[in-house]
Design an enzyme around this catalytic site. Structure first.
Site, PDB file in Angstrom:
ATOM      1  N   CYS A 247      43.776  45.172  51.025  1.00  0.00           N
ATOM      2  CA  CYS A 247      45.210  44.944  50.850  1.00  0.00           C
ATOM      3  C   CYS A 247      45.908  44.078  51.821  1.00  0.00           C
ATOM      4  O   CYS A 247      46.310  45.008  53.233  1.00  0.00           O
ATOM      5  CB  CYS A 247      46.094  46.034  50.125  1.00  0.00           C
ATOM      6  SG  CYS A 247      47.634  45.511  49.549  1.00  0.00           S
ATOM      7  N   ASN A 248      46.421  42.789  51.173  1.00  0.00           N
ATOM      8  CA  ASN A 248      46.995  41.949  52.500  1.00  0.00           C
ATOM      9  C   ASN A 248      48.029  42.587  53.239  1.00  0.00           C
ATOM     10  O   ASN A 248      49.033  42.921  53.848  1.00  0.00           O
ATOM     11  CB  ASN A 248      47.337  40.496  52.172  1.00  0.00           C
ATOM     12  CG  ASN A 248      46.116  39.821  52.131  1.00  0.00           C
ATOM     13  OD1 ASN A 248      45.427  38.912  52.608  1.00  0.00           O
ATOM     14  ND2 ASN A 248      45.493  39.961  50.947  1.00  0.00           N
TER      15      ASN A 248
ATOM     16  N   CYS B 181      45.950  37.582  48.958  1.00  0.00           N
ATOM     17  CA  CYS B 181      46.568  38.528  48.519  1.00  0.00           C
ATOM     18  C   CYS B 181      44.944  39.177  47.585  1.00  0.00           C
ATOM     19  O   CYS B 181      44.669  38.219  47.237  1.00  0.00           O
ATOM     20  CB  CYS B 181      46.967  38.763  47.140  1.00  0.00           C
ATOM     21  SG  CYS B 181      47.480  40.155  46.235  1.00  0.00           S
TER      22      CYS B 181
HETATM   23  N1  DGL Z   1      46.244  43.679  46.654  1.00  0.00           N
HETATM   24  C1  DGL Z   1      47.461  43.754  47.278  1.00  0.00           C
HETATM   25  C2  DGL Z   1      47.480  41.775  48.508  1.00  0.00           C
HETATM   26  O1  DGL Z   1      46.533  41.841  48.886  1.00  0.00           O
HETATM   27  C3  DGL Z   1      49.120  43.365  46.999  1.00  0.00           C
HETATM   28  C4  DGL Z   1      49.368  43.529  45.466  1.00  0.00           C
HETATM   29  C5  DGL Z   1      51.005  44.258  45.339  1.00  0.00           C
HETATM   30  O2  DGL Z   1      50.213  45.981  44.786  1.00  0.00           O
HETATM   31  O3  DGL Z   1      51.605  43.733  44.925  1.00  0.00           O
HETATM   32  O4  DGL Z   1      48.649  42.263  48.847  1.00  0.00           O
END
Ligand code: DGL
Length: 271
Positions: free
Chosen positions: A82-83, A196
């Site tokens: 998760c970024n 993301c």
């Molecule tokens: N999948 C997550 C990312 O890579 C974030 C999604 C979220 O919860 O806002 O940033």
């Protein structure tokens, strides 16, 4: 990075963590390199979405949850797939857990190498695009390029819906593309960083919205290679079906089961 040198139990899993289904884009790449690896895919569905939360809230949540998960499942390695969580909490998690932690970095470096027009777009969550971490990557790898950023939280919701088999209005993808195209220089974008982990799950829809001549770059394959490198030579054997772990029991997890099975996750557990 401090971590124990002891040889992990063959059934000790690799734990991938995200706020929701986004980290499945990383799991898909990991399966190609390490098909035999036991995996726990952890989604903090009780905290989704992370993108609108404060840095303090994200850091506290991620550190707390990963601590509990590490204690319960004894993973050989954790990947923060998760970024948002990674750009904010990676250092803190590494400080408190004694196992290797792999993070997710917005793929600005490969995008800078690929662009021909010199204009790169970056789609991320609100929390990710304001991080100093992203400013530093831009300064280091793309200082001679124009990097345009926009937050696209609606794409997180779209990816979650898509994996539940729901139909998403194409307007959502057009709006995300417009958020970059409408900025000065945006018409020259030829490379878009999907910063993301949810976004590669809707890459086809985004390609349609951006139109021809735009390439998408994400970090999933690089993260998988890093995990394979760090676990090289380790014995891996699945003792049971791989687990999809959620932080809250929710009626709508049921709609995700076919997608989870498609990623080889045959059991659902609640933390
Ligand atoms: N999948 C997550 C990312 O890579 C974030 C999604 C979220 O919860 O806002 O940033």
């Amino acid at each position: 990075m401090a971590h124990s040198e002891s040889i992990p139990d063959p059934a000790s899993p690799i734990l991938l963590f995200d706020s929701g289904v986004g980290g499945l884009s990383v799991l898909a790449e990991l399966r190609k390199l390490l098909p035999q690896a036991p995996v726990i895919y952890a989604a903090d569905n009780a905290g989704l979405p992370y993108g609108g939360k404060s840095e303090a809230e994200i850091a506290a949540r991620v550190c707390g949850l990963l601590g509990r998960m590490a204690e319960r499942y004894r993973p050989r390695l954790i990947c923060i797939a998760c970024n948002t969580a990674s750009t904010i909490a990676l250092g803190m998690v590494r400080d408190v857990l004694q196992i290797p932690i792999v993070g997710t970095v917005p793929a600005i470096k490969p995008a800078a190498a690929l662009t021909r027009s010199g204009v790169i777009g970056l789609l991320g969550t609100e929390a990710t695009i304001r991080q100093g971490y992203v400013d530093r990557l831009e300064a280091e790898f793309a200082s001679d390029k124009l990097l345009l950023r926009t937050a696209a939280p609606e794409l997180v919701i779209a990816a979650e819906a898509k994996l539940r088999g729901q139909v998403v209005d194409a307007e959502v993808y057009r709006k995300a593309a417009e958020g970059l195209r409408s900025q000065p220089g945006g018409e020259k974008i030829d490379t878009v960083v999907l910063a993301c982990t949810h976004f590669p799950l809707v890459a086809e829809e985004l390609a349609e919205a951006f139109g021809p001549g735009v390439r998408f770059v994400d970090g999933a394959a690089g993260i998988a290679r890093r995990i394979a490198h760090l676990t090289e030579g380790q014995n891996m054997a699945r003792a049971a079906k791989d687990v999809a772990l959620f932080t809250r029991s929710d009626a709508d997890i049921k709609a995700l089961i076919p997608a989870l099975e498609g990623y080889g996750l045959g059991r659902v557990e609640i933390l």
